[in-house]
Structures are given as C-alpha cells and as structure tokens.
Design a protein around this motif. Sequence first.
Motif, PDB file in Angstrom:
ATOM      1  N   LYS A 285       0.618  -1.334  -0.091  1.00  0.00           N
ATOM      2  CA  LYS A 285      -0.137  -0.075  -0.126  1.00  0.00           C
ATOM      3  C   LYS A 285       0.781   1.467   0.135  1.00  0.00           C
ATOM      4  O   LYS A 285       0.413   2.124  -0.800  1.00  0.00           O
ATOM      5  N   GLU A 286       2.015   1.215   0.890  1.00  0.00           N
ATOM      6  CA  GLU A 286       2.882   2.373   0.883  1.00  0.00           C
ATOM      7  C   GLU A 286       3.435   2.508  -0.620  1.00  0.00           C
ATOM      8  O   GLU A 286       3.585   3.710  -0.960  1.00  0.00           O
ATOM      9  N   GLN A 287       4.033   1.357  -1.020  1.00  0.00           N
ATOM     10  CA  GLN A 287       4.644   1.610  -2.608  1.00  0.00           C
ATOM     11  C   GLN A 287       3.614   2.158  -3.576  1.00  0.00           C
ATOM     12  O   GLN A 287       3.622   3.166  -4.337  1.00  0.00           O
ATOM     13  N   HIS A 288       2.296   1.612  -3.471  1.00  0.00           N
ATOM     14  CA  HIS A 288       1.174   2.187  -4.275  1.00  0.00           C
ATOM     15  C   HIS A 288       0.971   3.667  -4.138  1.00  0.00           C
ATOM     16  O   HIS A 288       0.706   4.439  -5.242  1.00  0.00           O
ATOM     17  N   ASP A 289       0.977   4.036  -2.962  1.00  0.00           N
ATOM     18  CA  ASP A 289       0.685   5.560  -2.403  1.00  0.00           C
ATOM     19  C   ASP A 289       1.824   6.440  -3.061  1.00  0.00           C
ATOM     20  O   ASP A 289       1.677   7.305  -3.673  1.00  0.00           O
ATOM     21  N   LYS A 290       3.298   5.757  -2.913  1.00  0.00           N
ATOM     22  CA  LYS A 290       4.194   6.666  -3.361  1.00  0.00           C
ATOM     23  C   LYS A 290       4.045   6.786  -4.997  1.00  0.00           C
ATOM     24  O   LYS A 290       4.540   7.825  -5.675  1.00  0.00           O
ATOM     25  N   ALA A 291       3.558   5.460  -5.709  1.00  0.00           N
ATOM     26  CA  ALA A 291       3.524   5.708  -7.330  1.00  0.00           C
ATOM     27  C   ALA A 291       2.461   6.720  -7.554  1.00  0.00           C
ATOM     28  O   ALA A 291       2.781   7.308  -8.521  1.00  0.00           O
ATOM     29  N   LYS A 292       1.371   6.740  -6.752  1.00  0.00           N
ATOM     30  CA  LYS A 292       0.176   7.554  -7.161  1.00  0.00           C
ATOM     31  C   LYS A 292       0.650   9.050  -6.908  1.00  0.00           C
ATOM     32  O   LYS A 292       0.548   9.879  -7.715  1.00  0.00           O
ATOM     33  N   ALA A 293       1.474   9.219  -5.887  1.00  0.00           N
ATOM     34  CA  ALA A 293       2.016  10.675  -5.694  1.00  0.00           C
ATOM     35  C   ALA A 293       2.948  11.059  -6.783  1.00  0.00           C
ATOM     36  O   ALA A 293       2.975  12.166  -7.485  1.00  0.00           O
ATOM     37  N   LEU A 294       3.919  10.138  -7.073  1.00  0.00           N
ATOM     38  CA  LEU A 294       4.941  10.396  -8.171  1.00  0.00           C
ATOM     39  C   LEU A 294       4.128  10.699  -9.557  1.00  0.00           C
ATOM     40  O   LEU A 294       4.458  11.694 -10.491  1.00  0.00           O
ATOM     41  N   HIS A 295       2.926   9.881  -9.847  1.00  0.00           N
ATOM     42  CA  HIS A 295       2.149  10.203 -11.250  1.00  0.00           C
ATOM     43  C   HIS A 295       1.547  11.457 -11.063  1.00  0.00           C
ATOM     44  O   HIS A 295       1.618  11.955 -12.203  1.00  0.00           O
ATOM     45  N   GLU A 296       1.175  11.728  -9.866  1.00  0.00           N
ATOM     46  CA  GLU A 296       0.490  13.087  -9.912  1.00  0.00           C
ATOM     47  C   GLU A 296       1.378  14.399  -9.976  1.00  0.00           C
ATOM     48  O   GLU A 296       1.269  15.398 -10.552  1.00  0.00           O
ATOM     49  N   GLU A 297       2.551  14.061  -9.397  1.00  0.00           N
ATOM     50  CA  GLU A 297       3.691  15.299  -9.421  1.00  0.00           C
ATOM     51  C   GLU A 297       4.166  15.240 -11.045  1.00  0.00           C
ATOM     52  O   GLU A 297       4.260  16.207 -11.566  1.00  0.00           O
ATOM     53  N   THR A 298       4.353  14.005 -11.637  1.00  0.00           N
ATOM     54  CA  THR A 298       4.638  14.099 -12.937  1.00  0.00           C
ATOM     55  C   THR A 298       3.854  14.736 -13.939  1.00  0.00           C
ATOM     56  O   THR A 298       3.829  15.573 -14.795  1.00  0.00           O
ATOM     57  N   HIS A 299       2.531  14.404 -13.612  1.00  0.00           N
ATOM     58  CA  HIS A 299       1.295  15.134 -14.406  1.00  0.00           C
ATOM     59  C   HIS A 299       1.456  16.707 -14.407  1.00  0.00           C
ATOM     60  O   HIS A 299       1.163  17.302 -15.099  1.00  0.00           O
ATOM     61  N   SER A 300       1.497  17.029 -13.119  1.00  0.00           N
ATOM     62  CA  SER A 300       1.518  18.533 -12.731  1.00  0.00           C
ATOM     63  C   SER A 300       2.732  19.170 -13.390  1.00  0.00           C
ATOM     64  O   SER A 300       2.352  20.285 -13.928  1.00  0.00           O
ATOM     65  N   LYS A 301       3.832  18.451 -13.431  1.00  0.00           N
ATOM     66  CA  LYS A 301       4.980  19.122 -14.076  1.00  0.00           C
ATOM     67  C   LYS A 301       4.804  19.114 -15.511  1.00  0.00           C
ATOM     68  O   LYS A 301       4.936  20.083 -16.316  1.00  0.00           O
ATOM     69  N   LEU A 302       4.298  18.059 -16.150  1.00  0.00           N
ATOM     70  CA  LEU A 302       3.930  17.825 -17.624  1.00  0.00           C
ATOM     71  C   LEU A 302       2.887  19.170 -17.973  1.00  0.00           C
ATOM     72  O   LEU A 302       2.952  19.595 -19.014  1.00  0.00           O
ATOM     73  N   SER A 303       2.000  19.126 -17.171  1.00  0.00           N
ATOM     74  CA  SER A 303       0.964  20.240 -17.514  1.00  0.00           C
ATOM     75  C   SER A 303       1.594  21.557 -17.664  1.00  0.00           C
ATOM     76  O   SER A 303       0.852  22.713 -18.045  1.00  0.00           O
ATOM     77  N   LYS A 304       2.722  21.760 -16.958  1.00  0.00           N
ATOM     78  CA  LYS A 304       3.202  23.096 -17.134  1.00  0.00           C
ATOM     79  C   LYS A 304       4.033  23.417 -18.258  1.00  0.00           C
ATOM     80  O   LYS A 304       4.633  24.456 -18.572  1.00  0.00           O
ATOM     81  N   VAL A 305       4.685  22.412 -18.683  1.00  0.00           N
ATOM     82  CA  VAL A 305       5.443  22.268 -20.082  1.00  0.00           C
ATOM     83  C   VAL A 305       4.828  22.313 -21.385  1.00  0.00           C
ATOM     84  O   VAL A 305       5.229  22.779 -22.341  1.00  0.00           O
ATOM     85  N   LEU A 306       3.553  21.343 -21.342  1.00  0.00           N
ATOM     86  CA  LEU A 306       3.066  20.973 -22.445  1.00  0.00           C
ATOM     87  C   LEU A 306       1.858  21.870 -22.668  1.00  0.00           C
ATOM     88  O   LEU A 306       1.273  22.334 -21.769  1.00  0.00           O
ATOM     89  N   SER A 307       1.583  21.989 -24.081  1.00  0.00           N
ATOM     90  CA  SER A 307       0.409  22.602 -24.406  1.00  0.00           C
ATOM     91  C   SER A 307      -0.799  21.809 -24.107  1.00  0.00           C
ATOM     92  O   SER A 307      -0.869  20.586 -24.052  1.00  0.00           O
ATOM     93  N   PRO A 308      -2.179  22.399 -24.146  1.00  0.00           N
ATOM     94  CA  PRO A 308      -3.265  21.609 -23.822  1.00  0.00           C
ATOM     95  C   PRO A 308      -3.440  20.421 -24.957  1.00  0.00           C
ATOM     96  O   PRO A 308      -3.900  19.634 -24.791  1.00  0.00           O
ATOM     97  N   GLU A 309      -2.995  21.035 -26.152  1.00  0.00           N
ATOM     98  CA  GLU A 309      -3.300  19.943 -27.292  1.00  0.00           C
ATOM     99  C   GLU A 309      -2.272  18.625 -27.084  1.00  0.00           C
ATOM    100  O   GLU A 309      -2.604  17.706 -27.468  1.00  0.00           O
ATOM    101  N   GLN A 310      -1.025  19.008 -26.677  1.00  0.00           N
ATOM    102  CA  GLN A 310      -0.052  17.994 -26.400  1.00  0.00           C
ATOM    103  C   GLN A 310      -0.515  17.282 -25.333  1.00  0.00           C
ATOM    104  O   GLN A 310      -0.461  16.027 -25.168  1.00  0.00           O
ATOM    105  N   LEU A 311      -1.125  17.833 -24.341  1.00  0.00           N
ATOM    106  CA  LEU A 311      -1.716  17.249 -23.111  1.00  0.00           C
ATOM    107  C   LEU A 311      -2.845  16.202 -23.383  1.00  0.00           C
ATOM    108  O   LEU A 311      -2.767  15.119 -23.043  1.00  0.00           O
ATOM    109  N   ALA A 312      -3.596  16.786 -24.341  1.00  0.00           N
ATOM    110  CA  ALA A 312      -4.552  15.807 -24.929  1.00  0.00           C
ATOM    111  C   ALA A 312      -4.119  14.628 -25.667  1.00  0.00           C
ATOM    112  O   ALA A 312      -4.649  13.508 -25.400  1.00  0.00           O
ATOM    113  N   LYS A 313      -3.063  14.795 -26.301  1.00  0.00           N
ATOM    114  CA  LYS A 313      -2.595  13.884 -27.328  1.00  0.00           C
ATOM    115  C   LYS A 313      -1.929  12.797 -26.315  1.00  0.00           C
ATOM    116  O   LYS A 313      -2.002  11.784 -26.611  1.00  0.00           O
ATOM    117  N   LEU A 314      -1.128  13.382 -25.361  1.00  0.00           N
ATOM    118  CA  LEU A 314      -0.515  12.431 -24.215  1.00  0.00           C
ATOM    119  C   LEU A 314      -1.506  11.329 -23.467  1.00  0.00           C
ATOM    120  O   LEU A 314      -1.390  10.403 -23.317  1.00  0.00           O
TER     121      LEU A 314
END
Length: 109
Positions: A59-88
């Motif tokens: 469960k701890e490992q899953h929670d860490k993976a989920k947090a990393l996923h959310e952090e990655t998505h947040s960072k990507l949303s600052k770099v990619l355009s809305p069109e690129q995010l939709a394509k991703l």
Amino acid sequence: MNKTLLTLAIALTFPLTAAAFSGGHDPDSDAHHGQRIERLTKELKLTDEQKSQVQAIFKEQHDKAKALHEETHSKLSKVLSPEQLAKLEDLKKQRREHWKHQKGLEKPE
C-alpha cells in the motif's frame, strides 16, 4: 534540444503513468493486488502478522507511485500545451488498452 528533452521526458514518464493508475479507481487492480497477496501468503507461508506487514508495504509503495504520477502530471501540464496534453492522454489510453489486451483482460475491438 528542447524537443529531444521533451521526447525523453515523455518516454521516461509514459511507463510510470501507465503503470501507476488510470486516473480512477480500478476494481481489476484491487482484485490483482488481493490475488498477489494471497499467492504470496500461500507460497511463502506468511503468518497473519507478515501478511499484514506485506499489505502495508504494498500500500505504501502504491501511494508513493500515485504521488509520483500526480507530480509528473503536474510538471508536464506546465510544460506541454493543452493539445499536447490531450495527445498524451490519448497515448496513455492506447497503452492501457494494449496492456489489457496483452494481459487478456479485455477483448480487442
């Protein structure tokens, strides 16, 4: 250079985002985790205490993976355009469908 960096970031992130979770609660994932715990319990002859500890570790490992996923998505949303995010998102959806097909979890269309 920026295009190469972006491509590399997506290539490295894609497996993490596909593996983490699909953005919602997946009952199949719960079933898989339950089966995994039961298989380990049987094959390793875990005590009840060990089983609880293994569950907590997973469960701890899953929670860490989920947090990393959310952090990655947040960072990507600052770099990619809305069109690129939709394509991703489309690419991730295709990857999930391919994975499910490979694992026999759903029939191909």
